[in-house]
Design a protein around this motif. Structure first.
Motif, PDB file in Angstrom:
ATOM      1  N   VAL A 145      -6.857   1.024  -3.021  1.00 11.98           N
ATOM      2  CA  VAL A 145      -5.598   1.365  -2.377  1.00 11.98           C
ATOM      3  C   VAL A 145      -4.515   1.383  -3.455  1.00 11.98           C
ATOM      4  N   ALA A 151       0.836  -1.201   0.000  1.00 12.60           N
ATOM      5  CA  ALA A 151       0.000   0.000   0.000  1.00 12.60           C
ATOM      6  C   ALA A 151       0.867   1.246   0.000  1.00 12.60           C
ATOM      7  N   VAL A 184      -0.008   4.937   0.990  1.00 15.55           N
ATOM      8  CA  VAL A 184      -0.997   5.862   1.547  1.00 15.55           C
ATOM      9  C   VAL A 184      -0.280   6.954   2.326  1.00 15.55           C
ATOM     10  N   ILE A 211      -5.636   4.167   6.112  1.00 15.69           N
ATOM     11  CA  ILE A 211      -7.029   4.034   5.668  1.00 15.69           C
ATOM     12  C   ILE A 211      -7.698   3.017   6.582  1.00 15.69           C
ATOM     13  N   VAL A 250      -5.256   0.040   6.972  1.00 19.81           N
ATOM     14  CA  VAL A 250      -4.225  -0.147   5.952  1.00 19.81           C
ATOM     15  C   VAL A 250      -3.149   0.906   6.194  1.00 19.81           C
TER      16      VAL A 250
END
Length: 144
Positions: free
Chosen positions: A44, A28, A30, A34, A103
């Protein structure tokens, strides 16, 4: 086989964990965690862009441990990345558990399998050959 890849993830390239692994883990990307509540889904991003040769696809599949232990899986499994797609690889994750799932950046969220495929040509006919199974559908061959 060699596949061109642009890596904007900030993480190492996906790799095979063992000599016999079919898939490479996707991580992931980010900027902040999340949180997926029960039955929630999200796309994602991975920060990866690939160029596959014609005749190949990349299949985005669930990680079995994540699915078994946390109830989180890839919703459109397997997701297909076609050879002419040049956008960022995204993973549609869904939380099928009763607990929220977070996540985090760099978390391994799915796996990528490179597969050769054929292109079919339809041959229209008026009938098909007979088989023992015939038109028997879901569950027609029994469970044991």
């Amino acid at each position: 086989m060699k596949i061109y890849i642009v890596n904007k993830s900030g993480h190492d390239l996906p790799n095979y964990e063992t000599i016999a692994s079919a898939g490479m883990d996707l991580r992931a990307v980010v900027t902040e965690p999340i949180v997926l509540g029960p039955l929630e889904r999200a796309i994602v991003k991975t920060g990866l862009f690939i160029e596959l040769p014609v005749g190949y696809e990349a299949q985005v599949r669930p990680r079995s441990g994540l699915a078994a232990k946390r109830g989180v899986t890839v919703l459109n499994s397997p997701g297909t990345i076609d050879a002419d797609y040049r956008g960022e690889i995204g993973v549609i994750l869904v939380n099928l558990s009763n607990e929220p799932f977070t996540v985090e950046n760099g978390e391994r969220i799915a796996q990528l399998v490179i597969a050769k495929h054929e292109r079919a040509q339809w041959v229209e006919v008026s009938e098909l050959s007979e088989t023992t199974r015939g038109a028997g559908g879901f569950g027609s061959t029994g469970v044991k």
